[in-house]
Design an enzyme around this catalytic site. Structure first.
Site, PDB file in Angstrom:
ATOM      1  N   GLU A  88       0.826  -1.202   0.000  1.00 49.20           N
ATOM      2  CA  GLU A  88       0.000   0.000   0.000  1.00 49.20           C
ATOM      3  C   GLU A  88       0.867   1.261   0.000  1.00 49.20           C
ATOM      4  OE1 GLU A  88      -3.087  -0.144  -0.484  1.00 49.20           O
ATOM      5  OE2 GLU A  88      -3.672  -2.178   0.091  1.00 49.20           O
ATOM      6  N   CYS A 107      -7.859  -0.859   8.405  1.00 45.80           N
ATOM      7  CA  CYS A 107      -6.466  -0.933   7.932  1.00 45.80           C
ATOM      8  C   CYS A 107      -5.967   0.445   7.525  1.00 45.80           C
ATOM      9  CB  CYS A 107      -6.351  -1.894   6.754  1.00 45.80           C
ATOM     10  SG  CYS A 107      -6.537  -3.605   7.245  1.00 45.80           S
ATOM     11  N   HIS A 128      -1.458  -5.476   2.424  1.00 47.50           N
ATOM     12  CA  HIS A 128      -2.703  -6.255   2.456  1.00 47.50           C
ATOM     13  C   HIS A 128      -2.431  -7.651   1.905  1.00 47.50           C
ATOM     14  CE1 HIS A 128      -5.913  -2.999   3.050  1.00 47.50           C
ATOM     15  NE2 HIS A 128      -6.239  -3.984   3.853  1.00 47.50           N
TER      16      HIS A 128
HETATM   17  N1  PCA Z   1      -8.469  -5.928   7.210  1.00 47.77           N
HETATM   18  C1  PCA Z   1      -9.355  -4.801   7.362  1.00 47.77           C
HETATM   19  C2  PCA Z   1      -9.227  -4.382   8.801  1.00 47.77           C
HETATM   20  C3  PCA Z   1      -8.555  -5.502   9.498  1.00 47.77           C
HETATM   21  C4  PCA Z   1      -8.032  -6.352   8.412  1.00 47.77           C
HETATM   22  O1  PCA Z   1      -7.320  -7.344   8.564  1.00 47.77           O
HETATM   23  C5  PCA Z   1      -9.113  -3.695   6.342  1.00 47.77           C
HETATM   24  O2  PCA Z   1      -8.698  -3.994   5.213  1.00 47.77           O
HETATM   25  O3  PCA Z   1      -9.351  -2.540   6.633  1.00 47.77           O
END
Ligand code: PCA
Length: 199
Positions: free
Chosen positions: A79, A142, A165
């Site tokens: 990201e 996140c 992610h």
């Molecule tokens: N994914 C979520 C929040 C916690 C996680 O593991 C997200 O992509 O915001």
């Protein structure tokens, strides 16, 4: 080099979160001179920033590497940016459902990581692990965590942060059969490769 590796607790309909499963596995590996600490983050817009700041205070890392679960795609997503907004219909684990709420009214609209994400991606791809650079971490918890980590990057000279992610892992309990997944070993290897490339 001190690395704080974070993963999230489960949320939604699943009772596991790939990000925490991977964090635990990375912590079991020997990473040479890297001093690694792992911490689990709550899926809570209201609490996650304080929990991260507390962990940074205790571990004093050079790098915050934060992992999260993303239900879409079959690649490791590096990201680039965190946005100053919170939005969720589903709600977080506290039942909070922000509707286009700023994280910080006076804050920057977006914060970018200063880590070299293109070369990190190349290092992962060299191991034949699917990887992409993503320009949005979404507007859920996140992204809220990443905004805080990048604020810390600006506050503390020498500290740098990256959010990654991860897709569901193969065999993850409760994941629908049509969802794309990756082996847990590849996801763990991707995170280790990033740590080793940064070192
Ligand atoms: N994914 C979520 C929040 C916690 C996680 O593991 C997200 O992509 O915001």
């Amino acid at each position: 080099m001190r690395v704080l590796l974070t993963g999230f607790e489960p949320f939604g309909s699943l009772d596991t979160n790939v990000s925490w499963e991977v964090a635990k596995r990375v912590a079991e590996m020997s990473l040479g001179a890297v001093d690694l600490a792992i911490e689990q983050m709550p899926v809570s817009f209201g609490r996650v920033a304080e929990v991260l700041r507390d962990a940074v205070g205790r571990h004093n890392p050079d790098i915050i590497l934060s992992l999260g679960q993303s239900g879409s795609g079959d690649s490791v997503k590096l990201e680039r940016v965190a946005l100053n907004m919170m939005d969720s219909k589903m709600g977080d684990n506290d039942g909070y459902t922000p509707d286009e709420k700023p994280i910080d009214r006076a804050g920057d609209a977006a914060l970018f990581t200063s880590l070299p994400i293109k070369s990190l991606r190349s290092a992962i791809e060299a191991k034949d692990i699917n990887s992409v650079i993503s320009n949005s971490a979404g507007l859920y918890v996140c992204n809220r965590l990443y905004y805080e980590a990048l604020r810390l990057e600006r506050e503390k000279p020498g500290l740098r942060a990256l959010f990654i992610h991860l897709p569901y892992y193969a065999g993850q309990r409760g994941v629908a059969e049509d969802k794309r997944t990756m082996p847990l070993t590849s996801l763990t290897d991707a995170v280790i490769t990033i740590i080793q490339t940064l070192y």
